[in-house]
Motif scaffolding. Structure first.
Motif: not given
Length: 258
Positions: A217-226
Motif C-alpha cells: 500500500l501507498s499511504l500519504p497520510h498527512r505529510w504532503g505530496g512528497h
C-alpha cells in the motif's frame, strides 16, 4: 479484562462475539475452529516530524519507526486479549489508522479480529508461543487449512520515504515530452523494496514457508505530496503436512436475470 473473563470457554455465561460474516463464520467452523470472541488492540500515538532534504530521495527513519511501533503495540495488545481467552489464533484481522482531530499528529492505530480455538488440540501457535494472526477472509482461511497449510502470523514492513523535488529547469525541460523521471522511479522502487524486505524478515523469524495475501500500500497520510508511507502486509504460513490436496473449483451459475 472482566468481559474477556466472562467469555472464557467452560463458563455458564459463555457466548462469543465475532465480526465475521455469516458465511465466514460457518467456514471457520467447518475448518475446525470455534470463535471465542472479538479481540482488539489500540494505540494512540503521536507521530513526530522529520525534515527531508528538498532535492534528495531519502527514507525518513524516525517516521518509519513510529508507524511500525504504533502498529506493533496495537497488534501485541490484541494478541494479549486472545491469550486471555486461551485462543489458538485470530482470524479476519483488520489493521486500521484513524487520525484524530483533538491533537495535531495524533493517530489511533487499531487491530481487531476474532479469536478462535481449534476443536482438536494441536500445535497451532507460532514459534514465539503466540496465537497465530491472519487477515485472510473466512473463505481463504478454510481453503488454506483444507489444503494442508496453517497461518503463523501477520507480517509487515513500513517505510516512510521523502521523494525529491525536481529542480525548476529540470521540470521545465520535461514539459510536453513523454519521458521517464528517473529520480521518482528510483525513489518509489527503493521505498517499496525496503517495506517488502522488512516484511520478509519478519516471516523468516517465524520460520515461514511463504507469505500469502500480500498487500503493498501507498499511504500519504498527512505529510504532503512528497512524503509517503509504503506499507507491506501479509500472512506468513507453514505446511501442516507434506501432501497438499487442492480442492477443484466448482462452476456456479447465478440465478438472476441479466
Amino acid at each position: 479484562m472482566r468481559r474477556l473473563a466472562e467469555m472464557k470457554p467452560g463458563r455458564d455465561t459463555t457466548l462469543f462475539t465475532s465480526d465475521l460474516s455469516v458465511n465466514e463464520f460457518l467456514l471457520v467452523r467447518e475448518a475446525g475452529f470455534r470463535p471465542l470472541g472479538m479481540v482488539l488492540g489500540s494505540s494512540i500515538y503521536h507521530v513526530g516530524f522529520q525534515f527531508g532534504r528538498w532535492s534528495k530521495n531519502q527514507e525518513l527513519e524516525t517516521l518509519s519507526g513510529a508507524m511500525y511501533h504504533a502498529r506493533e503495540l496495537a497488534m501485541t495488545r490484541m494478541e494479549a486479549e486472545a491469550d486471555m481467552l486461551g485462543a489458538d489464533g485470530i482470524v479476519g484481522v483488520r489493521l486500521e489508522i484513524e487520525f484524530k482531530e483533538f491533537g495535531n499528529d495524533l493517530a489511533e492505530f487499531i487491530a481487531i479480529g476474532t479469536a478462535v480455538q481449534a476443536d482438536e488440540r494441536g500445535a497451532w501457535r507460532n514459534n514465539q508461543n503466540k496465537p497465530f494472526t491472519s487477515d485472510l477472509s473466512g473463505q481463504d482461511f478454510w481453503t488454506l487449512i483444507q489444503s494442508g497449510y496453517a497461518p503463523l502470523g501477520m507480517v509487515m514492513g513500513s517505510c516512510v520515504y521523502h521523494i525529491a523535488h525536481q529542480r525548476f529547469w529540470q521540470a521545465m525541460s520535461n514539459v510536453g515530452q513523454n519521458v521517464e523521471i528517473p529520480q521518482f522511479t528510483e525513489a518509489l522502487y527503493d521505498a517499496r523494496e525496503l517495506a517488502m524486505s522488512r516484511m520478509q524478515a519478519e516471516a523468516e523469524q517465524l520460520q515461514a514457508e511463504g507469505i500469502v495475501g500480500v498487500q503493498l500500500l501507498s499511504l500519504p497520510h498527512r505529510w504532503g505530496g512528497h512524503t509517503t508511507e509504503f506499507f507491506s502486509i501479509g500472512t506468513a504460513i507453514r505446511p501442516l503436512r507434506e501432501d497438499h490436496h487442492i480442492a477443484k473449483p466448482q462452476l456456479v451459475l447465478p440465478l438472476v436475470d441479466s
